[in-house]
Enzyme design. Structure first.
Site, PDB file in Angstrom:
ATOM      1  N   HIS A 145       0.837  -1.204   0.000  1.00 52.66           N
ATOM      2  CA  HIS A 145       0.000   0.000   0.000  1.00 52.66           C
ATOM      3  C   HIS A 145       0.874   1.259   0.000  1.00 52.66           C
ATOM      4  CE1 HIS A 145      -3.683   2.321   0.992  1.00 52.66           C
ATOM      5  NE2 HIS A 145      -2.811   3.116   1.590  1.00 52.66           N
ATOM      6  N   GLU A 146       1.818   1.315   0.928  1.00 51.32           N
ATOM      7  CA  GLU A 146       2.669   2.494   1.027  1.00 51.32           C
ATOM      8  C   GLU A 146       3.632   2.581  -0.149  1.00 51.32           C
ATOM      9  OE1 GLU A 146       1.808   4.675   3.010  1.00 51.32           O
ATOM     10  OE2 GLU A 146       0.473   3.446   4.230  1.00 51.32           O
ATOM     11  N   HIS A 184       1.985   4.634  -2.838  1.00 49.94           N
ATOM     12  CA  HIS A 184       2.129   6.069  -2.575  1.00 49.94           C
ATOM     13  C   HIS A 184       3.547   6.530  -2.893  1.00 49.94           C
ATOM     14  CE1 HIS A 184      -1.780   6.361  -0.796  1.00 49.94           C
ATOM     15  NE2 HIS A 184      -1.488   5.679   0.288  1.00 49.94           N
TER      16      HIS A 184
END
Length: 419
Positions: A18-19, A22
């Site tokens: 997920h990170e 980003h």
């Protein structure tokens, strides 16, 4: 211990991917990423590479990528502020020491008259004992040093809010997007290693001592008829068997060059109050890279729709908040799934990844979906919403989410440990 390891690996993978979404798209947009964190709270492991600090934190409740410009920048050099400057060979400021200046013998201590550390990158000021105003150019990768801790400055073009709306939106959307990508990859790997179920009316692996095995059926038998009814696909086979719990049926199968009629009595299984028949046999499988990719996409789509359906039931009140699970509930579920084997654990991780992606896309403050909602409003208005107002909304939203997390965790503790 196995459950703890499985939970840490699954949680770490979900948050990392997920990170990573980003992080990658923020870097592609040219945004300075100060920190890439897995977990929240105190640091338990940290190292720095290039301009980013990578940390693992104590509490397993998420993670974050700290992008320059999302929060107020570190130091505002106002007129009258005294700062120590360390210049490089080009007479460009490389370090700005805020305090403990005596640790750096080669500093030029300057009283600031004017400074711009975002756009023009300069400091104007007076050195100690000098009356002449000096101008110092600041390097784009210069750092502040405060209490011995170095923090790189962020020129305006490297800050989050300097980027185009599409770049900012993509940097935020990429987090949930990577959770769907991870789920697809995991399902595809399962399909590649374990095989993909097919719709052929052929018997796959048989359970030991199941009705099928006891009746003399074998793996690879191709079912033509059940009680005279034509069977053309696996779904036809299971549908007929389920309709005859504890009733003898006659299965006509082709085995090699032979056609056999074998009687079998499906045993009864209770599914949510309904009794169905089963004979203890799996569907046939096929191992193929293309089939595995198709399986990955189909499973990702299926679970995405299923989770959205469950969310709809939550909104309409068909089930309550008591049915939700937090970290404790997920841990206990992982404990159960881990006992079933690696493929079940992988499937569970993929489902959790989809769930995390969907939850983060909900248009709620403090979540990625809430930030995307503000970007949508910005696109309609033609200008961004006041950052302080947006920040307050996200702060309140984060507080409410933490409260929800506490309630859900308490429900999990009561459900698993106090009953």
């Amino acid at each position: 211990m196995n459950t703890v390891i499985a939970f840490i690996i699954i949680f770490g993978a979900l948050v990392f991917f997920h990170e990573l979404g980003h992080f990658v798209f923020a870097k592609r947009a040219g945004i300075l990423c100060r920190e890439f964190a897995i977990g929240m709270g105190p640091k338990i492991l940290a190292f720095k590479r290039n301009e980013t600090q990578y940390t693992i934190r104590l509490l397993p409740i998420g993670g974050y990528v700290r992008m320059a410009g999302e929060d107020p920048e570190m130091v505002d050099l106002k007129p009258g502020f005294r700062v120590g400057l360390l210049l490089n060979q080009d007479e460009t400021v490389q370090k700005m020491v805020v305090n403990n200046k005596d640790r750096y013998p080669n500093l030029r201590v300057v009283e600031v008259a004017e400074a711009d550390i975002e756009k023009e990158l300069y400091i104007k000021g007076y050195e100690e004992g000098e009356d002449q105003l000096q101008t110092y150019k600041i390097a784009r990768d210069a750092v502040f040093v405060e209490d011995g801790v170095e923090s790189q400055i962020a020129p305006w073009d490297r800050q989050f809010n300097s980027k185009k709306l599409s770049q900012r939106a993509m940097a935020i959307f990429a987090g949930p997007m990577m959770n769907f990508v991870l789920a697809f990859i995991v399902f595809a790997v399962i399909g590649l290693l374990q095989g993909v179920p097919t719709q052929e009316p052929e018997l796959g692996e048989l359970l030991d001592n199941g009705p099928a095995a006891q009746a003399g059926l074998l793996e690879g038998d191709r079912v033509q008829q059940i009680d005279g009814q034509e069977i053309d696909a696996w779904n036809d086979l299971t549908s007929v068997i389920q309709q005859h719990p504890n009733e003898e049926i006659t299965m006509t199968v082709v085995r090699g060059e032979e056609t056999l009629s074998i009687n079998v009595t499906p045993e009864v299984q209770d599914i949510e109050g309904a009794e169905i028949g089963i004979i203890g046999v799996y569907s046939p499988i096929e191992k193929s890279p293309l089939k595995a990719l198709s399986f990955g996409a189909e499973q990702t789509y299926f679970w995405t729709v299923t989770i959205f359906d469950l969310l709809g039931q939550l909104v309409t009140g068909q089930f309550t908040i008591d049915a939700l699970s937090g970290p404790v509930g997920i841990y206990k579920s992982t404990e159960v799934v881990a006992q079933s084997g690696i493929y079940y654990l992988m499937r569970w991780g993929a489902i959790l990844s989809i769930n995390l992606g969907i939850m983060n896309l909900l248009p709620l403050p403090a979540l990625d979906g809430g930030r995307l909602l503000f970007f949508g409003v910005e696109a309609l208005r033609g200008k961004p919403i006041d950052r302080q107002k947006e920040g307050m909304v996200h702060f309140v939203g984060f507080a409410l989410l933490m409260l929800l997390m506490i309630v859900v965790t308490w429900n999990d503790i009561q459900r698993f440990f106090l009953q």
